[in-house]
Design a protein around this motif. Structure first.
Motif, PDB file in Angstrom:
ATOM      1  N   PHE A 144       6.440  -5.808  25.598  1.00 37.96           N
ATOM      2  CA  PHE A 144       5.429  -4.805  25.227  1.00 37.96           C
ATOM      3  C   PHE A 144       6.048  -3.811  24.260  1.00 37.96           C
ATOM      4  O   PHE A 144       7.166  -3.342  24.500  1.00 37.96           O
ATOM      5  CB  PHE A 144       4.983  -3.998  26.456  1.00 37.96           C
ATOM      6  N   LYS A 145       5.313  -3.460  23.205  1.00 37.77           N
ATOM      7  CA  LYS A 145       5.769  -2.396  22.313  1.00 37.77           C
ATOM      8  C   LYS A 145       4.672  -1.339  22.227  1.00 37.77           C
ATOM      9  O   LYS A 145       3.530  -1.667  21.902  1.00 37.77           O
ATOM     10  CB  LYS A 145       6.061  -2.950  20.913  1.00 37.77           C
ATOM     11  N   ALA A 146       5.054  -0.098  22.521  1.00 35.35           N
ATOM     12  CA  ALA A 146       4.084   1.008  22.430  1.00 35.35           C
ATOM     13  C   ALA A 146       4.397   1.824  21.176  1.00 35.35           C
ATOM     14  O   ALA A 146       5.500   2.354  21.028  1.00 35.35           O
ATOM     15  CB  ALA A 146       4.172   1.889  23.671  1.00 35.35           C
ATOM     16  N   TYR A 147       3.439   1.857  20.269  1.00 36.11           N
ATOM     17  CA  TYR A 147       3.543   2.626  19.019  1.00 36.11           C
ATOM     18  C   TYR A 147       2.578   3.806  19.100  1.00 36.11           C
ATOM     19  O   TYR A 147       1.614   3.774  19.872  1.00 36.11           O
ATOM     20  CB  TYR A 147       3.094   1.770  17.829  1.00 36.11           C
ATOM     21  N   ASP A 148       2.770   4.770  18.219  1.00 36.85           N
ATOM     22  CA  ASP A 148       1.814   5.885  18.167  1.00 36.85           C
ATOM     23  C   ASP A 148       0.448   5.419  17.680  1.00 36.85           C
ATOM     24  O   ASP A 148      -0.563   6.055  17.939  1.00 36.85           O
ATOM     25  CB  ASP A 148       2.333   7.001  17.244  1.00 36.85           C
ATOM     26  N   ASP A 149       0.405   4.297  16.920  1.00 39.71           N
ATOM     27  CA  ASP A 149      -0.880   3.817  16.382  1.00 39.71           C
ATOM     28  C   ASP A 149      -1.377   2.554  17.089  1.00 39.71           C
ATOM     29  O   ASP A 149      -2.230   1.852  16.553  1.00 39.71           O
ATOM     30  CB  ASP A 149      -0.796   3.595  14.868  1.00 39.71           C
ATOM     31  N   GLY A 150      -0.850   2.276  18.284  1.00 36.85           N
ATOM     32  CA  GLY A 150      -1.383   1.140  19.020  1.00 36.85           C
ATOM     33  C   GLY A 150      -0.313   0.408  19.803  1.00 36.85           C
ATOM     34  O   GLY A 150       0.783   0.931  20.017  1.00 36.85           O
ATOM     35  N   ILE A 151      -0.646  -0.794  20.204  1.00 36.04           N
ATOM     36  CA  ILE A 151       0.310  -1.564  21.018  1.00 36.04           C
ATOM     37  C   ILE A 151       0.371  -3.017  20.535  1.00 36.04           C
ATOM     38  O   ILE A 151      -0.542  -3.523  19.883  1.00 36.04           O
ATOM     39  CB  ILE A 151      -0.084  -1.582  22.515  1.00 36.04           C
ATOM     40  N   GLY A 152       1.475  -3.655  20.905  1.00 33.21           N
ATOM     41  CA  GLY A 152       1.586  -5.095  20.706  1.00 33.21           C
ATOM     42  C   GLY A 152       2.289  -5.685  21.916  1.00 33.21           C
ATOM     43  O   GLY A 152       3.147  -5.029  22.518  1.00 33.21           O
ATOM     44  N   PHE A 153       1.896  -6.867  22.301  1.00 31.92           N
ATOM     45  CA  PHE A 153       2.673  -7.580  23.327  1.00 31.92           C
ATOM     46  C   PHE A 153       2.656  -9.065  23.029  1.00 31.92           C
ATOM     47  O   PHE A 153       1.733  -9.578  22.395  1.00 31.92           O
ATOM     48  CB  PHE A 153       2.168  -7.289  24.745  1.00 31.92           C
ATOM     49  N   ARG A 154       3.733  -9.705  23.460  1.00 34.83           N
ATOM     50  CA  ARG A 154       3.775 -11.152  23.291  1.00 34.83           C
ATOM     51  C   ARG A 154       4.521 -11.787  24.451  1.00 34.83           C
ATOM     52  O   ARG A 154       5.236 -11.121  25.196  1.00 34.83           O
ATOM     53  CB  ARG A 154       4.413 -11.525  21.966  1.00 34.83           C
ATOM     54  N   TYR A 155       4.341 -13.078  24.553  1.00 39.62           N
ATOM     55  CA  TYR A 155       4.965 -13.833  25.635  1.00 39.62           C
ATOM     56  C   TYR A 155       6.137 -14.620  25.072  1.00 39.62           C
ATOM     57  O   TYR A 155       6.026 -15.226  24.005  1.00 39.62           O
ATOM     58  CB  TYR A 155       3.971 -14.816  26.249  1.00 39.62           C
ATOM     59  N   GLU A 156       7.223 -14.629  25.848  1.00 36.70           N
ATOM     60  CA  GLU A 156       8.361 -15.470  25.485  1.00 36.70           C
ATOM     61  C   GLU A 156       8.509 -16.528  26.564  1.00 36.70           C
ATOM     62  O   GLU A 156       8.517 -16.196  27.761  1.00 36.70           O
ATOM     63  CB  GLU A 156       9.617 -14.604  25.404  1.00 36.70           C
TER      64      GLU A 156
ATOM     65  N   GLU B  85       0.838  -1.193   0.000  1.00 34.43           N
ATOM     66  CA  GLU B  85       0.000   0.000   0.000  1.00 34.43           C
ATOM     67  C   GLU B  85       0.875   1.245   0.000  1.00 34.43           C
ATOM     68  O   GLU B  85       0.404   2.340  -0.258  1.00 34.43           O
ATOM     69  CB  GLU B  85      -0.872   0.075   1.255  1.00 34.43           C
ATOM     70  N   GLN B  86       2.137   1.074   0.375  1.00 31.75           N
ATOM     71  CA  GLN B  86       3.061   2.196   0.405  1.00 31.75           C
ATOM     72  C   GLN B  86       4.470   1.623   0.279  1.00 31.75           C
ATOM     73  O   GLN B  86       4.671   0.431   0.490  1.00 31.75           O
ATOM     74  CB  GLN B  86       2.919   2.966   1.717  1.00 31.75           C
ATOM     75  N   ARG B  87       5.424   2.476  -0.071  1.00 37.62           N
ATOM     76  CA  ARG B  87       6.783   1.959  -0.258  1.00 37.62           C
ATOM     77  C   ARG B  87       7.536   1.956   1.076  1.00 37.62           C
ATOM     78  O   ARG B  87       8.078   0.940   1.479  1.00 37.62           O
ATOM     79  CB  ARG B  87       7.524   2.801  -1.304  1.00 37.62           C
ATOM     80  N   LEU B  88       7.538   3.085   1.765  1.00 37.29           N
ATOM     81  CA  LEU B  88       8.322   3.183   2.989  1.00 37.29           C
ATOM     82  C   LEU B  88       7.422   3.073   4.210  1.00 37.29           C
ATOM     83  O   LEU B  88       6.341   3.655   4.252  1.00 37.29           O
ATOM     84  CB  LEU B  88       9.071   4.519   3.023  1.00 37.29           C
ATOM     85  N   VAL B  89       7.871   2.317   5.186  1.00 40.86           N
ATOM     86  CA  VAL B  89       7.087   2.128   6.409  1.00 40.86           C
ATOM     87  C   VAL B  89       7.926   2.579   7.607  1.00 40.86           C
ATOM     88  O   VAL B  89       9.059   2.136   7.783  1.00 40.86           O
ATOM     89  CB  VAL B  89       6.690   0.642   6.599  1.00 40.86           C
ATOM     90  N   GLU B  90       7.342   3.453   8.401  1.00 39.85           N
ATOM     91  CA  GLU B  90       7.984   3.886   9.645  1.00 39.85           C
ATOM     92  C   GLU B  90       7.709   2.848  10.718  1.00 39.85           C
ATOM     93  O   GLU B  90       6.562   2.423  10.873  1.00 39.85           O
ATOM     94  CB  GLU B  90       7.368   5.213  10.124  1.00 39.85           C
ATOM     95  N   ASN B  91       8.724   2.457  11.420  1.00 35.49           N
ATOM     96  CA  ASN B  91       8.553   1.475  12.491  1.00 35.49           C
ATOM     97  C   ASN B  91       9.216   2.044  13.751  1.00 35.49           C
ATOM     98  O   ASN B  91      10.413   1.860  13.974  1.00 35.49           O
ATOM     99  CB  ASN B  91       9.206   0.146  12.063  1.00 35.49           C
TER     100      ASN B  91
ATOM    101  N   LEU C 120      -7.066   3.609  11.322  1.00 39.14           N
ATOM    102  CA  LEU C 120      -6.862   2.159  11.465  1.00 39.14           C
ATOM    103  C   LEU C 120      -6.344   1.573  10.160  1.00 39.14           C
ATOM    104  O   LEU C 120      -5.465   0.722  10.143  1.00 39.14           O
ATOM    105  CB  LEU C 120      -8.174   1.458  11.845  1.00 39.14           C
ATOM    106  N   ILE C 121      -6.918   2.037   9.031  1.00 42.18           N
ATOM    107  CA  ILE C 121      -6.502   1.498   7.725  1.00 42.18           C
ATOM    108  C   ILE C 121      -5.069   1.924   7.418  1.00 42.18           C
ATOM    109  O   ILE C 121      -4.279   1.151   6.876  1.00 42.18           O
ATOM    110  CB  ILE C 121      -7.473   1.977   6.621  1.00 42.18           C
ATOM    111  N   ASP C 122      -4.729   3.154   7.779  1.00 39.21           N
ATOM    112  CA  ASP C 122      -3.401   3.669   7.451  1.00 39.21           C
ATOM    113  C   ASP C 122      -2.315   3.131   8.384  1.00 39.21           C
ATOM    114  O   ASP C 122      -1.125   3.256   8.087  1.00 39.21           O
ATOM    115  CB  ASP C 122      -3.412   5.210   7.475  1.00 39.21           C
ATOM    116  N   SER C 123      -2.712   2.527   9.500  1.00 42.25           N
ATOM    117  CA  SER C 123      -1.734   2.000  10.465  1.00 42.25           C
ATOM    118  C   SER C 123      -0.971   0.814   9.883  1.00 42.25           C
ATOM    119  O   SER C 123      -1.544  -0.034   9.201  1.00 42.25           O
ATOM    120  CB  SER C 123      -2.493   1.556  11.722  1.00 42.25           C
TER     121      SER C 123
END
Ligand code: NOJ
Ligand code: CA
Length: 705
Positions: A127-139, A98-104, A283-286
């Motif tokens: 835990f990762k806190a982004y400007d467009d939301g969050i993600g977390f996972r278990y190791e 949908e786009q060429r460059l992605v900010e991470n 949400l779509i642009d995230s």
């Protein structure tokens, strides 16, 4: 990192040792500070997290834990042995997208938990806190005394702050092809969605929803819950508590095992994700979901896969005009009535394929899917014994595959292989070598796979760990053979395309095909305005747009519930690096509106969601890579509406030749779906124009230089 261009990479890691006696709470905020995750251990050593957006809670304290086979649960009695925080920032390049460059860009907190008492097992939460939301996972790290884990249930809670409006579909373990529903969380009733007559397989054990599930709070905040990087684990559905508005993970299981996930240590679970936005379009642009996946493992695949438009010997079977099977004896009645009495003929024959190739070549369409080319279709739907039915290498006698591929190459049209596994994945795995060797021999670089029916071996579900691993095995095998995969009846998308860019698209929703044969009236006009804010957040969709003959003359009881301009707009609204022009060549031949399908891009430099509201309407603008041309698509639900487009997104100082494909004055999805107009104009940055969208209508705009 192979040939992914990482333009900018900073990783500042600050590590501090946690003092057990200190505060038992810690916080990580996103780079702009607006999204905050708070981690906590309570008195009983039970971990929980909470999320705030602009200082207001969006997720109340929510517990985390696991139930295990033959072992005590891992849910409480923990202490924190270490907490590390770090900052990460990069820009990476999508090979196609949908786009060429992605900010991470994110801030991370990694908390190591250890049980205070024997067996003193340890669990690490990222835990990762982004400007467009969050993600977390278990190791689950390597540890003494535990080699592998048998997870009977994951207990990750998502405690909502109120009775939000939810856009949901049931947590089906076998299919994602339900309609989306809009209701309050308190009114979600997934069990009511059981036994839909048009689903080849369906199993809804709980009042749970599938992800992505999107919500709107009373404060107007949009949330979407999903997962990223689903690898060697079971799909997570979310069980709904309608009285306290809490969701809890409910993994897809298997009837063959007492556990839902089996893993050797060490391992990571998929990321649990929450996208958060002030606007629905945000949400779509995230890009949260792809950002939470590993970088490209395959390197540059552009020498064998390029985004393309394609046609198919396909719609004619769904309309009952031809059959998949050669004899026309075994009915495809679930799909197309035509095969029933042997009245329709076999679609995949050499002559027909050449006819499609000629049409595609004349119109700049680069691919042709041919379904029903191989023996076995007379023993497909409705048979319990499906192992060994398809061998994926033996064509029917009227289909000269080598000649069709040769002819296509001569005309610049590549053949897309079709492997309907009939949900016999063991047979498919046994045939992978021979099937992909044939593709190699013929120079075929794309395959559409299919998994219609209950999974064999019996007791497995499409979305359980066993099948998650099967789907991945196929993608990896395909990559080794330079083949791109478009799976139907797939496992849901969790952003794996970042790691395996040969995973180009997939179904995993109610596609266009339902309009041809569903007994429930087909997809309602609001369907894609819901899909854009739910399923599409997961990744590319093989929806197969482009029906021009919308009344479906061969199927008097079925029709498409949109206007023609709506069908055109879908080429921009719905993202996929392969977009089908699904209708029959004779329905496109000489049709002025077909020019839009010829022109529209399939690979984008950037995409901007201009406006939208789930289930009502959506407008998206995309800039084509390498040409600088722009395309805009807007669609509405069953309500007509005016939308105003501000062409501010265009570059300064350039005048574009615009073509507006609009609903005609009489257009209406029921009464007059084919009424449209084309207007030509000059458009530049700063211009503003209002368009009238008919009921079930749309607008498609090309802006060429
Ligand atoms: C279901 C798929 O979604 C459809 O596209 C395909 O034509 C049939 N299965 C046959 O494989
Ligand atoms: Ca399907």
């Amino acid at each position: 990192m192979n040939r992914i261009t990482t333009l900018f990479l900073i990783a500042i890691v600050s590590i501090f040792l946690w003092q057990c006696s200190n505060s038992k709470e810690t916080v990580v905020s996103s780079p702009n500070g607006r999204v905050t995750i708070q981690f906590k251990l309570d008195e009983a050593g039970q971990p929980s997290y909470a999320v705030a957006f602009d200082k207001k809670p969006v997720i109340k304290p929510s517990k985390m834990g696991f139930e295990l086979l033959s072992q005590p649960a891992m849910a409480k009695g923990f202490e924190v042995s270490k907490a590390e925080s770090s900052t990460f920032s990069e820009t990476w390049e999508m090979q196609w997208g949908e786009q060429r460059l992605v900010e991470n860009n994110y801030n991370q907190l990694v908390v190591t938990l250890v049980e205070k008492e024997a067996p003193k097992r340890s669990l690490i939460v990222h835990f990762k806190a982004y400007d467009d939301g969050i993600g977390f996972r278990y190791e689950f790290p390597k540890q003494d005394g535990v080699d592998s884990l048998f997870i009977t249930e994951e207990r990750t809670e998502f405690n909502l702050t109120g009775d939000h409006t939810a856009y949901w579909q049931p947590g089906d373990w076998d299919i994602y092809e339900h309609l989306y529903n809009k209701s309050k969380v308190s009114e979600i009733d997934a069990l009511k969605k059981r036994n839909h007559p048009n689903l080849g397989q369906t199993y809804i054990p709980e009042n749970a929803v599938n992800t992505p599930v999107t919500m709107k709070t009373d404060d107007g905040i949009y949330l979407s819950f999903h997962e990223a990087n689903l690898t060697d684990y079971a799909d997570m559905t979310l069980k709904v508590n309608t009285s306290d508005f809490s969701l809890v993970s409910n993994l897809v299981g298997s009837e063959r095992t007492k556990y839902k996930v089996k893993r050797a240590l060490p391992f990571n679970t998929p990321w649990r994700t929450i996208q958060i936005s002030k606007t629905a379009g945000g949400l779509i642009d995230s890009k949260l979901i792809v950002n939470l996946n590993e970088p490209n493992k395959l390197g540059d695949i552009s020498s064998w896969f390029q985004p393309m438009k394609y046609m198919g010997i396909w719609w004619e079977m769904h309309l009952g005009l031809s059959t998949w099977d050669y004899q026309g004896s075994q009915s495809m009645d679930t799909f197309a009535e035509g095969g029933k009495n042997g009245t329709a003929t076999h679609g995949a024959n050499t002559k027909n394929a050449k006819h499609y190739i000629d049409f595609a070549a004349a119109n700049g369409i680069k691919g042709l899917l041919v379904e029903g080319w191989n023996t076995g279709w007379n023993h497909w739907i409705g048979f319990d014994e499906r192992e060994g039915v398809f061998d994926f290498v033996t064509p029917y006698p009227d289909y000269d595959i080598a000649e069709v591929v040769r002819y296509g190459k001569e005309k610049g049209v590549e053949i897309i292989m079709h492997h309907e596994t009939s949900s016999a994945p063991r047979t498919y795995e046994q045939q992978l070598d021979t099937a992909y060797n044939l593709m190699k021999k013929l120079g075929i670089h794309a395959v559409k796979t299919g998994y219609v029916g209950k999974i064999l071996p019996k007791g497995e579900y499409h979305h359980g760990q066993w099948m998650v691993n099967h789907y991945r095995k196929v993608v990896e095998h395909a990559a080794k053979n330079k083949v791109a995969v478009n799976a139907h009846e797939p496992i849901k998308d969790t952003g794996i395309r970042r790691t395996y860019p040969n995973e180009i698209s997939r179904e995993g929703l109610r596609g266009q095909e339902f309009n041809a044969w569903a007994s429930d009236g087909g997809n309602p006009p609001e369907h894609l305005s819901l899909v854009a804010f739910t399923r599409m957040l997961a990744g590319p969709i093989d929806f197969t747009p482009g029906v021009f003959e919308l009344t479906l003359k061969p199927k008097p009881n079925n029709k498409v519930n949109t206007t023609l301009a709506h069908q055109l707009a879908l080429y921009v609204v719905i993202y996929s690096p392969i977009q089908m022009a699904c209708d029959l060549p004779q329905n496109y031949e000489g049709h002025p509106a077909f020019q839009f399908i010829r022109d529209v891009g399939v690979n984008w430099e950037q995409s901007i969601t201009l406006d939208g509201e789930p289930g009502d309407f959506v407008i998206i603008a995309r800039e084509e890579r390498n040409t600088g041309n722009w395309f805009v698509g807007g669609i509405t639900d069953e309500n007509e509406r005016d939308i105003t487009i501000n062409f501010d997104f265009l570059p300064e100082g350039k005048v574009f030749k615009a073509q507006f494909y609009e609903d005609g004055k009489q257009a209406h999805f029921e009464k007059n779906p084919g009424d449209y107009t084309i207007e030509i104009a000059s458009i530049k940055k700063g211009d503003v124009k209002t368009f009238h969208l008919a009921a079930g209508g749309g607008v498609a705009i090309s802006l060429m230089q």
